[in-house]
Design a protein around this motif. Structure first.
Motif, short mmCIF file in Angstrom:
data_model
loop_
_atom_site.label_atom_id
_atom_site.label_comp_id
_atom_site.label_asym_id
_atom_site.label_seq_id
_atom_site.Cartn_x
_atom_site.Cartn_y
_atom_site.Cartn_z
N ASN C 277 -19.27 -34.90 10.71
CA ASN C 277 -19.45 -33.54 10.22
C ASN C 277 -18.14 -32.78 10.05
OD1 ASN C 277 -19.08 -33.31 12.97
ND2 ASN C 277 -20.72 -31.84 13.29
N GLU C 278 -17.01 -33.43 10.32
CA GLU C 278 -15.73 -32.77 10.02
C GLU C 278 -15.61 -32.46 8.53
OE1 GLU C 278 -15.97 -35.72 11.40
OE2 GLU C 278 -15.20 -35.55 13.44
N SER C 279 -16.36 -33.20 7.73
CA SER C 279 -16.23 -32.97 6.30
C SER C 279 -17.21 -31.93 5.78
CB SER C 279 -16.43 -34.29 5.55
OG SER C 279 -17.71 -34.79 5.89
N PRO C 288 -14.17 -29.61 18.26
CA PRO C 288 -13.87 -30.98 17.86
C PRO C 288 -14.31 -31.95 18.94
CG PRO C 288 -11.99 -29.56 17.45
CD PRO C 288 -12.97 -28.76 18.25
N MET C 289 -15.00 -32.97 18.51
CA MET C 289 -15.51 -33.93 19.49
C MET C 289 -15.07 -35.32 19.08
SD MET C 289 -17.87 -32.13 21.47
CE MET C 289 -19.45 -32.82 21.77
N ASP C 290 -14.72 -36.09 20.07
CA ASP C 290 -14.39 -37.48 19.86
C ASP C 290 -14.52 -38.15 21.22
OD1 ASP C 290 -12.51 -39.35 17.77
OD2 ASP C 290 -12.56 -39.90 19.88
N VAL C 404 -19.38 -37.82 22.06
CA VAL C 404 -19.81 -38.26 20.74
C VAL C 404 -18.80 -37.84 19.69
CG1 VAL C 404 -22.26 -38.18 21.31
CG2 VAL C 404 -21.14 -36.12 20.47
N HIS C 405 -19.01 -38.33 18.49
CA HIS C 405 -18.14 -37.93 17.38
C HIS C 405 -18.60 -36.64 16.71
CE1 HIS C 405 -16.76 -42.18 17.55
NE2 HIS C 405 -15.63 -41.64 17.16
N ASN C 406 -19.88 -36.35 16.77
CA ASN C 406 -20.38 -35.17 16.07
C ASN C 406 -19.76 -33.92 16.68
OD1 ASN C 406 -22.19 -37.24 17.03
ND2 ASN C 406 -23.75 -36.44 15.64
N ASP C 407 -19.01 -33.21 15.88
CA ASP C 407 -18.44 -31.95 16.38
C ASP C 407 -19.58 -30.98 16.69
OD1 ASP C 407 -16.13 -33.21 15.79
OD2 ASP C 407 -15.45 -31.81 14.25
N TRP C 408 -19.42 -30.25 17.78
CA TRP C 408 -20.47 -29.29 18.14
C TRP C 408 -20.28 -28.03 17.29
CZ3 TRP C 408 -24.93 -29.56 20.63
CH2 TRP C 408 -25.59 -28.37 20.89
#
Ligand code: CA
Ligand code: CA
Lengths: 460, 977, 516
Positions: C277-279, C288-290, C404-408
């Motif tokens: 969802n960064e895009s 930012p989540m990673d 997770v990768h999905n940014d909150w």
């Protein structure tokens, strides 16, 4: 050790209790406390009216205890019968009198009026009522007599054949119950009889809590249903569920919209759905699968019926399973349908019962109601005339001022109001499967001119 | 028996001299040393006081024995010599190491207790504190459960600090250490413990002395001896009490009768607690050898202690080695001592006690005791809070802890009165921790497909001191003065690394590269340290053998403290009066000694402070995206306190030592009162203005007082039979006086109710689940609970705890300050130990009972396991379905008396008659012991011996974490050559 | 030598030696605080914080007691039934968190001010200052929203005695002033995109906050909320581009400013919550989540889903949070909203292999309508409730699914449209177009922009996004009874000052209505 003696506290808090060998309670305790009873009307609760839903056994007796303060208990017994009826028994309460009894093991709503010193004992049983049930809204189909088990739940069960539609659970005694209060009657809140969707829909095969009030439960499918209602004495909550025994009868699905297209029509062969005026109308009053439309058809040219985008309800001549034998003849023309004589027709399509029946008959539109001298159906004097030149249908002048009502008459449409329409400004709007349309007021002597091909019209 | 160490090569006619050494009463003195002057040859006397030595006829014998005045006798060609040794009044009593000083019990004016080898506990002794337990009044040593990897907790005169600095200072042969260093010693290598309880002597250690000092002297080679010893024990350990939950049949019956629709029945019958158990063992082997002459001696020992716990995969092995030597030079003017000891301790832990034991108890008993076909362990999908306990046991959680400590001392006798001594030590510790959580258990999924950790913590500790000791006897008095400067340097480094995301359990923690994922923060390292500089002056003066005064003055400077508070002054003074030496008592034979003591001292506590606590420093605070690149930022990670200073404790002690009837009755009584000020603690502070909610600060005051009584009675003492009963009892009282003070010139108050222990587990993750608190005006660790007068039936057979209203608001409110009361204290008011030994000819029997009284225990285990709300997801006690308690409210219902009396061990010993093999064997002793024989208690939980001493988040709370109780049956053999 | 020479911690003089270090340690270090990895931490609350206070007190979701699970000493029931006490750990934890970050911003501001004094001509320091002050304003916005009467602390060197409460309207004015002053210096970049401004306080973020302030001005500028009446529109004004505007006008203006910066709705609603969802062109401010790089956790998928459901994805499930009946009813009003399936797991669920998830021997089936505050002992004890489905499952997640990768997503453009629509409607104008944009994207039919429809739409669009409490308060519906919750007192629209905070600073007083 310290805790293996299990110190048991037997304090009785202030309140009103039911106790005795007929009850399931071990004494005056939170579970046996009577609580405020919800009432209908302006006063939703009265401090002197308290009650409890509970299981009472015939081989035992019970008393009502009133604790004015901590551990200050006064016991009340039977002070004499006031009233005895099928659905309610009322006694006066008398201090230290003989304990009360019930005649049979059953689930009861026990309501005490502490001011009048009266006890009302109401047996409570449930049934299912509603359009979806065999008896409709005229009466409930009773569930079995309640059973009581040692998990402290009371269970009613019952099987009945359901059809798609709405329903509720109702207490066998009706929608409510009146009891005495000081100087009059109080109506117990209809939670005796009215479980609807106030919390949520009912869930198949899983007990969920149900509460009084709310709109009807609905079922989309028919079939043999087994309903279960449970009352949990501990949580004082009702739970219910249903189970469909065997195959659910799934009502057929009909196209959302059907269109009439073809070079025989004024709409041409454009993709069905592109021309709004080509849409067929639905029939009100629960006649899903029945569509109608009035339009002009040119002789010798083709027409078809289809849902949007030439979907899979695309009906040419060969797809129609039967034509109305009382209607005019429809012939095949390259897979399409064709008729012999140009004119304005009422076309009715019946997709019910896995059939695709078509009726094409010359249009018959009638006026109705006050402006046309009464509510007789298909009254000849109210028949509209057809003007093939202008492709219009024209009403007789209205006889009196009032609200104008008009409908198409066709043998497949059971009642006149099911195929109603009216003119708003210059547009014809159809009732379809909706409710009453907005009233259109006219004065005496006005004439409605209707052009169905593009759904325009006028009232002059 | 007679032993000749070396034969003199002296010229002149050598004759055989025989003789006897006796005391003034005519009793033979056993073990007196006879040395030929000017040589290294000598012998010691046998059981009958006899000796025989080859010596030149014109030689001179030096006869000495501890506590007696050394005699020098010219042989004058005699073949037979009778020696009568005079008691040395100065050294009449035992030699005691009093911190930096040595003295005798006679010259002590403070509260000091010594436990020598012969007084130490029998039975299975696997660590030094086991040897000391129950022996000294006011020294409370506690171990909970039977885990071989778990250490004991020790408190000397109770808890006097809110912070972590409540463990005593351990001084091993002059080396400063902690309990962990003590564990690096084999208990058998210890010669004696000296416990400094009272600030009049602990003040010698200044900022380190507030929690008491244990001075350990190890065994050294003895002049004129050579020996080889073997000690060994082997014991079998078995569970004797564990928690019994509802079994599978009971579980099914309860599910059936209560109509639970959700219950899972996997068809098996498993007692998960039993499945985790095994028969453990303990073995302990040690070999030592040594010898000495008048000028040289040495001793070396090797030992191993090996324990397998009663829980599968739980074990401990400790290898120890020790070597000591000393040499005299320059006409005995210069003495060089060197000592070295090391250990390697390998522990395999039960990973996360509470989780494991809670899981074992709560897991659905209808689950099988085997793995699924895919290798995972069956898990109850509904039981969030517990994991398959057998799966948990496959977690490998190990520690390797290696110690190496060396020390050296140079003592130069400048003249008869003046000694200069230089001492230095270096202690190295490397602790490696490893654990691996496999992929096929629930925890492994939670951690991200298995997790491996490996980390090392190292410490390097250097210390050194130089002291000048002046001792002089005057006509009527004796002076002993000491001046010392000392420096200490502590250095800590370490690193740790985690890896996750494994696809095989093959590598465990042995190849972290097998894990796919290493996150930011998964690898870390640190380095920190601190140093201390100190000056000490001490004067001990005795006048007329009966008036004694001691003064200590210590200055400590520590790098850990705030800029303006680095130095602290810790003075003490004590006086003693030996009443029995007064003329009106001196001649009463029944009185051996009566001595009154009074003392005052100030000590400090610095263990709660970590390096750099007073500095505002920045450390990595996490990763953030900077210009699209993950970047480490730095931040202030805590509230710095530039105002940090010592926590100080002032202690007053008055006591009496007495012995009567030829020392068949001895008694020591002490009363003390102490007040701790500037209590160091991680206080809650207001946010804002503070950035973090905790601040390590000096606030508040606490007082402790106590009465300690030790009694020893020897009602029977004949040649064949001796019975000794000794007992000690300590009454202790503690009160938190204040928790407010100033910080940087502003008033700071701690929170009114500081929470300590709370119940954990299903249904307890919040709300009013705290049990013990710290509250001003109350003892440390007080139960503050809602009051329940019992369980109440709801009318349908379900019970809940009936809670009483205690405040003005009639509604029940379980918040702090509302319907709660102080329901008792977590720490015992009385602690006692009783030791009984009886000898009949070659047989002897010893037993110890210890107990604690006046405190309470919160039985959180029963509260949890009696609560039917959690059933059938979590299993319950067998009684629970019938009792039908549907409530887990924390009230005082499960607060129980914690009083207990525990029979720690019974040991039966037999000393073989070695008369026939006396040429090669000195003694052989065989013992049989049972440890953990029985506990007398009314406490309804598994054991009352929970944590009732250490102020932490488990204090006073028995909460589903108890390691099953075990009993050890052991045999021991000891041979001296 | 008793001086300390730390090696693994850095003294201050090392930390600000270069412009890069100054940026890192005054500005960037604050961003590590926005996400959290422990209870009550981060603007998403990380399982016991701001998010829960804004979600479970509203009408959209609850954490039901399921037998032995989730009772937690009554914690969640208290929160749901509006019976939280002054010692509630979420209330305390969130306070400590928000003020800790404010403390850190103050440390940064003090440092930056000192640096400015040394170098008054410096060009980048004022920009840093603006960014930090805007972050601080955002934190005060959360504090004001939750606790109303909070102390304004503007520097790290304050004595306890000088920490005094301000009225809510004063805090409101302070935030407004600080943001207004910062906006011109902030970058106009999209903060939700990877790159220089990823996760940062940029102008659109500040505009969004201004729009929120304006839209809620009647609540925020009101110093007596116990009467359950806001102040009339127009009592406060906003200065936008030199013109004085009413809050409704200001809301519209700030929303338009965001639109002008190029934000637009993603065509796929779920894209905003996807692994990549960064895009998203719609997200305005994210955490930012990673799973490998950042510490920020998303506890909510884990906390919501059933254990067996999670296990099918080799992740962890705590089987907790579920949608309320009220929320489900909104989704089912008229026709089932197309977002329902994208927001909730309902009924049977499927594993990554497409097979039904098995719960023991039978197929797992959630029972959305069986939800109640206490489902203990019922047949649906473990399955009652619709679960969080909004965030895409990340198969590469760590820590059982918490990393997770999905940014909150904290702020997104759909809210800008709905805020504008609402402001227009409240100002007596037509907001149909904005509402229709949001509905059309979701594939839902048009509805007229009435206040009721807007409140419904905000649930349909923002369920599980931590917005509901603020919305209900603004619409005056926070205190209305719902299933398992009777009517609550108006003072409950503001949380209590944590009791420990009061006991540690006796200058502070409790919010009205709270006694215990
Ligand atoms: Ca009360
Ligand atoms: Ca991301």
């Amino acid at each position: 050790s310290d805790n293996e003696n299990w110190t048991i506290v037997e304090d009785i808090q202030q309140g009103v209790y039911i106790s005795g060998s007929a009850t399931v309670y071990s004494g005056e305790a939170p579970a046996s406390a009577l609580k405020a009873v919800p009432l209908d009307g302006d006063v939703t609760e009265l401090p002197e009216l308290v009650g409890i839903y509970t299981w009472l056994k015939a081989d035992g007796d019970f008393t009502i205890s009133v604790a004015a303060d901590l551990n200050q208990v006064v016991k009340y017994g039977n002070g004499g019968e006031v009233k005895k009826a099928d659905n309610i028994t009322v006694y006066t309460l008398s201090q230290d009198a003989t304990p009360l009894k019930v005649e049979k093991d059953d689930f009861y709503f026990v309501v005490v009026n502490t001011a009048l010193k009266e006890i009302n004992i109401l047996p409570v049983n449930y049934g299912v009522i509603g359009a979806a049930t065999p008896k409709g809204w005229d009466g409930e189909t009773a569930l079995s007599a309640p059973s009581f088990d040692d998990k402290l739940t009371i269970t009613w069960k019952g099987k009945l054949n359901m059809t798609p539609g709405g329903y509720k659970f109702r207490y066998s005694g009706g929608w409510g119950q009146e009891i005495n209060k000081e100087g009059g009657k109080a109506k117990l809140f209809t939670d005796l009889g009215n479980f609807g969707t106030s919390q949520a829909p009912l869930i198949e095969n899983a007990m969920s809590q149900v509460r009084p009030g709310g709109s009807d439960f609905t079922t989309e499918v028919g079939g043999e249903f087994e309903f279960t209602i449970q009352y949990d004495l501990r949580s004082r909550a009702y739970n219910a569920s249903f189970d469909i025994i065997g195959e659910a009868v799934v009502p057929p699905e009909y196209p959302e919209k059907m269109y009439l297209v073809g070079d025989a029509t004024s709409y041409g062969w454009d993709t069905p759905g592109t021309k709004a005026a080509a849409e067929m109308h639905k029939v009100a009053g629960g006649n899903e699968g029945l569509y109608w439309k009035i339009l002009s058809l040119e002789a010798g040219k083709g027409f078809k019926l289809s849902n949007a985008n030439w979907g899979n309800t695309n009906l040419g001549f060969g797809e129609i399973t039967s034509f109305d034998s009382n209607g005019i003849a429809v012939t095949e023309s390259g897979g399409n349908m064709s008729i012999a004589e140009t004119g304005i027709y009422t076309i009715v399509l019946d997709l019910r019962n896995n059939e695709k029946k078509l009726s094409v008959v010359p249009v018959k539109v009638f006026g109705m109601g006050d402006t046309y001298g009464g509510w007789d159906k298909d009254k000849a004097s109210n028949l509209f005339t057809v003007n093939l030149d202008t492709r219009t249908v024209v009403s007789p002048p209205t006889t009196t001022s009032g609200n104008l009502r008009m409908y198409v008459s066709h043998p497949w449409i059971p009642d006149w109001w099911q195929a109603e329409f009216n003119v708003y400004n210059t547009t014809i709007e159809y009732r379809n499967d909706g409710g009453d349309q907005a009233a259109v007021a006219v004065t005496a002597g006005q004439v409605a001119t209707l052009h169905f091909d593009d759904n325009t019209g006028s009232i002059k | 028996m007679l032993m000749i160490l070396s034969v003199s090569a002296q010229t002149g006619s050598t004759i055989n001299v025989r003789g006897t050494v006796k005391d003034v009463a005519g009793e033979p003195i056993i073990g007196a040393s006879i040395l030929l002057q000017g040589t290294t040859s000598g012998v010691v006397t046998d059981y009958d006081g006899n000796f025989s030595i080859q010596a030149p006829g014109n030689g001179t014998l030096v006869i000495s024995y501890v506590g007696y005045i050394t005699q020098t006798i010219a042989i004058q060609n005699r073949n037979s010599i009778e020696v009568i040794l005079q008691e040395d009044m100065e050294l009449l009593d035992e030699v005691v190491v009093i911190g930096y000083a040595t003295g005798s019990t006679r010259t002590i004016s403070g509260a000091v207790e010594k436990v020598g080898r012969e007084d130490m506990n029998a039975g299975v002794i696997v660590n030094p504190l086991d040897a000391l337990k129950g022996k000294v009044a006011g020294v409370n040593i506690q171990k909970t459960g039977g885990d071989p990897t778990a250490g004991s907790a020790i408190r000397i005169r109770g808890t006097t600090s809110l912070s972590g600095g409540n463990d005593p200072l351990v001084v091993i042969d002059g080396v400063f250490g902690d309990l962990a260093l003590l564990n690096a010693l084999s208990p058998s290598d210890i010669e004696s413990f000296t416990i400094l309880k009272d600030a009049s002597e602990t003040a010698q250690y200044g900022s380190r002395g507030a929690s008491g000092v244990i001075v350990v002297t190890t065994q050294k080679g003895k002049a004129g001896t050579k020996s080889i010893n073997y000690d060994g024990t082997f014991g079998v350990e078995d569970v004797y009490k564990t928690i019994n939950m509802l079994n599978a049949d009971g579980y099914r019956a309860a599910v059936e009768s209560m109509g639970y629709a959700n219950a899972l029945d996997k068809g098996a019958n498993t007692n998960f607690m039993q499945e985790m158990l095994q028969t453990g063992y303990t073995q302990n082997h040690r070999i030592s050898f040594g010898g000495g002459t008048a000028e040289t001696n040495f001793r070396a020992s090797l030992g191993v202690i090996d324990q397998k716990g009663i829980i599968k995969n739980n074990s401990m092995r400790n290898y120890t080695a020790k070597i000591d030597g000393s040499q005299l030079y320059f006409d005995n003017k210069l003495k060089l001592d060197l000592g070295m000891f090391g250990s390697k301790r390998e522990s395999r832990y039960v990973n996360d006690y509470q989780k494991t034991f809670y899981s074992a108890a709560s897991f659905n008993p209808t689950f099988p005791n085997t793995q699924n076909d895919d290798g995972t362990w069956p898990e109850d999908p509904n039981a969030n809070e517990v994991d398959n306990p057998l799966g948990r046991l496959t977690i490998s959680d190990k520690e390797d802890n290696a110690y190496l400590s060396t020390n050296g001392r140079l003592t130069w006798a400048i003249n008869d009165n003046l000694n200069l001594s230089a001492f230095g030590s270096y202690t190295y510790n490397a602790k490696e921790n490893m654990n691996y959580i496999p992929t096929n258990i629930k925890q492994g999924v939670r951690e991200g497909r298995g997790k491996a950790y490996r980390g090392m913590n190292k410490s390097n500790i250097l210390m050194g001191n130089i002291s000048l000791n002046y001792k002089k006897m005057f006509q009527n008095s004796r002076l002993d003065a000491l001046a010392l400067i000392e420096g200490q340097n502590y250095n800590y480094t370490g690193f740790g690394a985690n890896a996750r995301g494994f696809d095989t359990n093959f590598f465990g923690y042995d190849n972290l590269a097998a894990g796919a994922v290493v996150k930011y923060g998964d690898v870390s390292s640190y380095k920190n340290g601190y140093s201390l500089n100190s000056f000490l002056g001490r004067v001990n003066y005795m006048y007329a053998n009966r008036y004694i005064a001691t003064v200590n003055m210590r200055f400590d400077g520590s790098s850990k403290l705030g800029e303006n508070n680095k130095w602290g002054f810790f003075p003490s003074a004590s006086l003693a009066w030996v009443m029995s030496e007064e003329s009106f008592l001196k001649d009463i034979n029944e009185i051996n000694e009566i001595k009154w003591r009074v003392g005052y001292g100030r000590t400090g506590n610095q263990d709660a402070i970590s390096a750099y606590n007073s500095l505002l420093l920045m450390g990595p605070s996490g990763l953030t995206s900077v210009n699209g690149v993950p970047t480490v930022t730095y931040g202030y990670n805590r509230n710095a306190n530039p105002d940090l200073r010592w926590e100080t404790k002032d202690m007053f002690d008055v006591g009496m030592d007495a012995s009567f009837f030829d020392r068949k009755l001895t008694a020591t009584i002490d009363y003390y009162y102490s007040r701790t000020k500037d209590l160091l603690y991680n206080y809650d502070v207001p946010v804002p203005p503070f950035v973090h909610p905790k601040l390590l600060a000096n606030l508040g005051e606490m007082e402790n007082s106590g009465l300690e009584v030790s009694l020893g009675i020897t009602p029977l003492r004949t040649e064949d039979m001796e019975l000794t009963v000794s007992g000690n009892m300590a009454f202790q009282k503690n009160k938190l006086l204040s928790l407010s003070g100033t910080y940087m010139g502003q008033e700071l108050n701690a929170a009114e109710y500081m929470q300590l222990a709370r119940i954990n587990g299903a249904g307890f993750q919040g709300g009013n689940t705290y049990v013990t608190y710290q509250v001003v005006g109350q003892p440390l660790g007080v139960f503050y609970l809602p009051k329940s007068n019992g369980i109440i039936n709801d009318g349908l057979g379900s019970y809940s705890y009936n809670i009483l209203n205690l405040d003005e608001d009639p509604a029940i409110n379980l918040n702090n300050g509302a319907d709660r009361y102080f329901a008792g204290q977590a720490m015992p008011k009385v602690i006692m130990g009783t030791n009984i030994s009886f000898r009949y000819k070659a047989f002897d029997i010893q037993t110890q009972m210890n107990g604690a009284f006046g405190h309470k225990i919160y039985n959180g285990t029963s509260l949890s396991y009696m609560n039917m709300n959690v059933f059938p997801t979590y299993n319950v006690l067998p009684d629970a379905p019938e009792k039908k308690i549907f409530d887990s409210t924390v009230t005082d219902y499960w607060l129980e008396k914690g009083d207990y009396l525990h029979i720690a061990y019974v040991t039966l010993g037999y000393n073989f008659n070695v008369e026939k093999m006396k040429n090669w064997v000195n003694s052989i002793r065989l013992t049989a012991s049972v440890n953990n024989l029985h506990t007398f208690t009314n406490y309804s939980g598994l054991s009352p011996m929970i944590n009732s001493t250490t102020v932490n988040e488990e204090l006073g709370l028995d909460d589903k974490r108890f390691y099953p109780l075990s009993r050890t049956y052991s045999l021991g053999l000891s041979i001296n050559f | 030598n008793l001086d300390e020479n730390p090696a693994d911690q850095m003294p201050e003089n090392e930390a600000f030696k270069s412009p890069v270090l100054i940026y890192l340690n005054t500005v960037a270090s604050l961003y590590t605080e926005i996400g959290g990895d422990g209870g009550s931490q981060g603007l998403a609350g990380t399982d016991r914080g701001i998010y829960d206070l804004n979600t479970f007190t509203a009408d959209e979701a609850l954490l039901p007691t399921r037998g032995g699970d989730w009772f937690d000493g009554g914690l969640w029931q208290d929160i749901f039934t509006h019976n939280w006490k002054t010692d509630n750990s979420l209330v305390k934890g969130s306070w400590d968190y928000l003020y800790r970050v404010i403390g850190k911003t103050n440390q940064s501001i003090d440092k930056l001010n000192a640096l400015v004094e040394e170098d008054p001509e410096n060009s980048f320091l004022p920009v840093y200052l603006a960014e930090v002050k805007a972050i601080r304003a955002m934190y005060y916005y959360y504090l004001m929203d939750l606790y109303a009467r909070v102390p304004i602390v503007e520097t790290a060197s304050v004595q306890i005695a000088d920490v005094r409460q301000s009225s809510r309207s004063e805090v409101f004015a302070f935030i407004k002033k600080e943001l207004e002053a910062s906006i011109p210096l902030l970058s106009t970049a999209n903060s939700s995109k990877q790159g220089e401004f990823y996760g940062r306080m940029t102008r659109p973020v500040a505009y969004y906050l201004m729009a929120k302030l304006a839209l809620n001005a009647q609540v925020y500028a009101d110093d007596d909320w116990t009467d359950n009446n806001g102040i009339p529109n127009g009592t406060t004004t906003f200065n936008v581009g030199g013109a004085n505007k009413t809050p409704w006008e200001a809301t519209v203006a700030y929303c338009d400013s965001i639109t002008e910066l190029g934000y637009t709705l993603e065509s796929d609603f779920s894209k905003n919550f996807s692994i990549t969802n960064e895009s998203s062109k719609e997200n305005i401010f994210v955490i930012p989540m990673d799973p490998v790089l950042y510490k920020a956790r998303n506890m909510y998928l884990v906390r919501s889903r059933h254990y067996a459901h999670a296990k099918a994805y080799s992740q962890d499930g705590w089987n907790g949070a579920s949608a309320t009946k009220e929320a489900l009813a909104v989704f089912r009003k008229d026709a089932v909203d197309p977002r329902m399936e994208k927001t909730y797991f309902l009924g049977k669920v499927y594993g990554p292999d497409g097979n039904p998830v098995m719960d023991g021997d039978k197929e797992l089936e959630y029972k959305p309508d069986a939800i109640a505050l206490d489902v203990s002992g019922s047949t649906n004890e473990k399955t009652a409730g619709a679960r969080l489905a909004k965030y895409e499952f990340d198969p590469t997640a760590q820590a059982g699914g918490q990393l997770v990768h999905n940014d909150w997503v904290l702020f997104r453009y759909a809210d800008v449209l709905l805020m504008k629509s609402e402001a227009l409607v409240r100002a007596g104008q037509n907001g149909d177009a904005e509402l229709q944009q949001v509905r059309a994207r979701a594939g839902a039919g048009a509805r007229p922009a009435t206040l009721n429809n807007l409140l419904d739409e905000r649930l349909l669009e923002f369920a599980w996004e931590g917005m509901r409490r603020q919305d209900l308060i603004r619409f005056g519906k926070f205190h209305q009874p719902i299933s398992d919750r009777p009517v609550s007192a108006p003072y409950r629209s503001v949380f209590p000052i944590p009791v420990d905070v009061l006991s540690l600073n006796t200058n502070l007083t409790q919010n009205p209505g709270y006694t215990n």
